[in-house]
Write a protein that holds these residues in place. Sequence first.
Motif, PDB file in Angstrom:
ATOM      1  N   ASN A   6       0.827  -1.209   0.000  1.00  0.00           N
ATOM      2  CA  ASN A   6       0.000   0.000   0.000  1.00  0.00           C
ATOM      3  C   ASN A   6       0.865   1.264   0.000  1.00  0.00           C
ATOM      4  OD1 ASN A   6      -2.328  -1.533   0.046  1.00  0.00           O
ATOM      5  ND2 ASN A   6      -2.522  -1.470   2.275  1.00  0.00           N
ATOM      6  N   ASP A   7       1.962   1.223   0.768  1.00  0.00           N
ATOM      7  CA  ASP A   7       2.868   2.371   0.797  1.00  0.00           C
ATOM      8  C   ASP A   7       3.514   2.585  -0.572  1.00  0.00           C
ATOM      9  OD1 ASP A   7       2.305   2.765   3.454  1.00  0.00           O
ATOM     10  OD2 ASP A   7       4.110   1.743   4.182  1.00  0.00           O
ATOM     11  N   ALA A   8       3.879   1.473  -1.230  1.00  0.00           N
ATOM     12  CA  ALA A   8       4.503   1.566  -2.552  1.00  0.00           C
ATOM     13  C   ALA A   8       3.522   2.143  -3.571  1.00  0.00           C
ATOM     14  CB  ALA A   8       4.990   0.192  -3.003  1.00  0.00           C
ATOM     15  N   LEU A   9       2.270   1.741  -3.481  1.00  0.00           N
ATOM     16  CA  LEU A   9       1.261   2.283  -4.395  1.00  0.00           C
ATOM     17  C   LEU A   9       1.058   3.775  -4.170  1.00  0.00           C
ATOM     18  CD1 LEU A   9      -1.560  -0.434  -4.516  1.00  0.00           C
ATOM     19  CD2 LEU A   9      -0.015   0.226  -6.357  1.00  0.00           C
ATOM     20  N   GLU A  10       1.026   4.180  -2.903  1.00  0.00           N
ATOM     21  CA  GLU A  10       0.841   5.597  -2.599  1.00  0.00           C
ATOM     22  C   GLU A  10       2.004   6.413  -3.152  1.00  0.00           C
ATOM     23  OE1 GLU A  10      -1.338   8.731  -1.560  1.00  0.00           O
ATOM     24  OE2 GLU A  10      -1.966   6.632  -1.412  1.00  0.00           O
ATOM     25  N   GLU A  15       4.052  10.087  -7.255  1.00  0.00           N
ATOM     26  CA  GLU A  15       5.013  10.397  -8.321  1.00  0.00           C
ATOM     27  C   GLU A  15       4.286  10.700  -9.630  1.00  0.00           C
ATOM     28  OE1 GLU A  15       8.921   8.485 -10.569  1.00  0.00           O
ATOM     29  OE2 GLU A  15       8.042   7.469  -8.837  1.00  0.00           O
ATOM     30  N   LEU A  16       3.230   9.955  -9.919  1.00  0.00           N
ATOM     31  CA  LEU A  16       2.451  10.227 -11.139  1.00  0.00           C
ATOM     32  C   LEU A  16       1.870  11.637 -11.083  1.00  0.00           C
ATOM     33  CD1 LEU A  16       0.549   6.839 -11.656  1.00  0.00           C
ATOM     34  CD2 LEU A  16       2.544   7.668 -12.893  1.00  0.00           C
ATOM     35  N   GLY A  23      -1.677   9.268 -17.924  1.00  0.00           N
ATOM     36  CA  GLY A  23      -2.281   7.950 -17.906  1.00  0.00           C
ATOM     37  C   GLY A  23      -1.366   6.946 -17.233  1.00  0.00           C
ATOM     38  N   LEU A  24      -1.836   5.699 -17.164  1.00  0.00           N
ATOM     39  CA  LEU A  24      -1.105   4.633 -16.481  1.00  0.00           C
ATOM     40  C   LEU A  24      -1.251   3.345 -17.278  1.00  0.00           C
ATOM     41  CD1 LEU A  24       0.372   3.502 -13.937  1.00  0.00           C
ATOM     42  CD2 LEU A  24      -1.906   3.160 -12.935  1.00  0.00           C
ATOM     43  N   ILE A  25      -0.158   2.577 -17.384  1.00  0.00           N
ATOM     44  CA  ILE A  25      -0.170   1.273 -18.050  1.00  0.00           C
ATOM     45  C   ILE A  25       0.259   0.219 -17.033  1.00  0.00           C
ATOM     46  CG2 ILE A  25       0.811  -0.149 -19.882  1.00  0.00           C
ATOM     47  CD1 ILE A  25       1.342   2.463 -21.431  1.00  0.00           C
ATOM     48  N   VAL A  26      -0.556  -0.816 -16.861  1.00  0.00           N
ATOM     49  CA  VAL A  26      -0.258  -1.919 -15.946  1.00  0.00           C
ATOM     50  C   VAL A  26      -0.062  -3.176 -16.777  1.00  0.00           C
ATOM     51  CG1 VAL A  26      -1.058  -3.271 -13.975  1.00  0.00           C
ATOM     52  CG2 VAL A  26      -1.674  -0.846 -14.152  1.00  0.00           C
ATOM     53  N   ARG A 114      -8.425   7.763  -6.956  1.00  0.00           N
ATOM     54  CA  ARG A 114      -7.177   8.431  -6.563  1.00  0.00           C
ATOM     55  C   ARG A 114      -6.452   8.965  -7.794  1.00  0.00           C
ATOM     56  NH1 ARG A 114      -2.986  10.483  -6.093  1.00  0.00           N
ATOM     57  NH2 ARG A 114      -1.321  10.205  -4.558  1.00  0.00           N
ATOM     58  N   PHE A 115      -6.418   8.166  -8.865  1.00  0.00           N
ATOM     59  CA  PHE A 115      -5.807   8.577 -10.126  1.00  0.00           C
ATOM     60  C   PHE A 115      -6.907   8.655 -11.173  1.00  0.00           C
ATOM     61  CE2 PHE A 115      -3.730   7.616 -14.203  1.00  0.00           C
ATOM     62  CZ  PHE A 115      -2.756   8.613 -14.207  1.00  0.00           C
TER      63      PHE A 115
END
Length: 244
Positions: A6-10, A15-16, A23-26, A114-115
Amino acid sequence: FESAWNDALEELFDELDARGAVGLIVDLRRNGGGTGSLAAPLLDAIAVRPYRFAGGKVWRRSEIYDRFLESCLVWWARVLPWRLMLSPTYAGMAIGEERLLSTELPDATPRTPRFQGPVAFLIGPGTFSSAMMVADAVRTYALGLLIGQPTGGLPNSHGEIGFVQLANSGLVVSFCSARFLGASGDPNDTDPVLPHIASERAGDALVALAADEVRRRSGSAAEGRSATDVGHEHATVQQRTLDR
């Protein structure tokens, strides 16, 4: 581990934001799955509406499964009402009965993610288990855009495995007592998760394709289309194959 995730995602989304990412690519193409609970914080950060990962399961009670479950218990536990302790639902089923246990549909209230930029998920024949469930939820609830090839895993799959020794050959074989349903809850669905945009591009070439699509959709949102509008388009766009 979940706290660190969760901390890494935050940190990622901070940073984004700092970079002004559009945008975001997973990339789920070579993701064989893992701890399913780690997927929820990621989707929570991008979801414009509630979702679920699974629709429930069809559970069947049988004498063979009863014997297998009992064999897994220590001797003193076998005199207890272990079926009731395992599941009141299972204990109330007759031998040979099948019962659909549905997961409650999520509330339809829109939400602010959030994003808020467009998100693309890359999928393919190496996408299984929890990673496949993420792709299934994304497609079912229009949470993003799926690009690539159909997943290797199926939303509807069998589980609750038991083992039994065959009387004549002595071979030990496995069997399933339940069928788990994908996010849609449709027990008749036999397909893998299909991409919105089908492409056989590999490696960075597919990433580049996704980046172009994310930039295009980001421009559409900037022209007045909300993330929710884009999400609905993802759910209804006709699957198409791009030239390689």
